[in-house]
Scaffold this active site. Structure first.
Site, PDB file in Angstrom:
ATOM      1  CB  CYS A  63      45.054  46.149  32.290  1.00 50.86           C
ATOM      2  SG  CYS A  63      46.685  46.312  33.063  1.00 50.86           S
ATOM      3  CG  HIS A  76      42.602  45.285  36.577  1.00 46.92           C
ATOM      4  ND1 HIS A  76      42.617  44.229  35.687  1.00 46.92           N
ATOM      5  CD2 HIS A  76      43.829  45.841  36.534  1.00 46.92           C
ATOM      6  CE1 HIS A  76      43.819  44.145  35.139  1.00 46.92           C
ATOM      7  NE2 HIS A  76      44.574  45.115  35.628  1.00 46.92           N
ATOM      8  CD  GLU A  86      39.283  43.068  35.850  1.00 44.96           C
ATOM      9  OE1 GLU A  86      40.442  42.635  35.662  1.00 44.96           O
ATOM     10  OE2 GLU A  86      38.901  44.195  35.486  1.00 44.96           O
TER      11      GLU A  86
END
Length: 230
Positions: free
Chosen positions: A112, A208, A210
């Site tokens: 990002c 994202h 994660e």
């Protein structure tokens, strides 16, 4: 076999209702994703630029995480949006980390804001405000479509198209000369991933992973690629 040490850039914020307490942090998903694929995560708190050399020497690879807007000063523009979501010290510190990682030829993975910042560091620019890329649902849901470049690592991991989550209102505008696009949103051509073409190892994604890796094999495989192959 020595486990790779992965440096993760930290963010910082104030504790509500207490101006004297500040915390440094990163999303736990980065820590758990790295651990799950056999790496050792280390959070790099925002600091002075002079610390960059020591931090990069300590680690094997660097992850640039998401967060605040990149100050448009660094790509030659005035601020055109109404926002106070900037942190100059973080910009300066992470730009120093990028310079040092490239100097030491340490791989960098951007997520990002991290992808946007790397593009700026290499001479690119950003759209300061875009629409339809900040989802209302939680981070574990996907709302955007991504098309990957044939032959790229993302094509290998995700196939020709897949769904991703999306939490950004800025994006790459002018691509730096040493980067190439390897994924984009077909609805509006917003760049979703880039990689380097100058021999300095870099991969940047706009979504994202994660938040997604616990339930999506492709995102876990991305962590494995970053930790062991990038």
């Amino acid at each position: 076999m020595k486990k790779p040490i992965i440096g993760i850039t930290g963010n910082q914020r104030d504790i509500p209702n207490d101006q004297f307490i500040h915390i440094s942090y990163t999303a736990t998903g980065f820590i758990e994703g790295i651990k799950q694929v056999g790496g050792i995560p280390i959070i790099l708190p925002i600091g002075d630029e002079e610390l960059a050399e020591s931090y990069i020497t300590m680690i094997d690879k660097l992850i640039l995480t998401g967060g605040q807007n990149v100050n448009p000063h660094f790509y030659g523009e005035e601020q055109t949006i109404v926002s106070d979501d900037y942190l100059l010290q973080r910009d300066l510190f992470e730009l120093a980390l990028i310079r040092e990682a490239r100097k030491q030829n340490k791989p960098i993975f951007g997520v990002c804001r991290g992808t946007q910042l790397y593009n700026v560091a290499m001479g690119g620019t950003l759209h300061q405000d875009i629409e339809n890329h900040w989802q209302d649902s939680t981070a574990q849901y996907t709302t955007q479509t991504m098309v990957t470049k044939n032959g790229s690592i993302l094509h290998e991991l995700y196939g020709s198209t897949c769904q991703i989550n999306s939490f950004h209102h800025q994006s790459i505008k002018d691509l730096a000369r040493n980067l190439e696009v390897i994924a984009y949103d077909p609805s509006d051509k917003v760049i979703e991933a880039v990689t380097s073409t100058d021999g300095s190892p870099f991969l940047g994604v706009q979504w994202h992973p994660e938040y997604l890796f616990p339930t999506r094999p492709g995102d876990l495989a991305l962590f494995d690629y970053v930790v062991h192959k990038l």
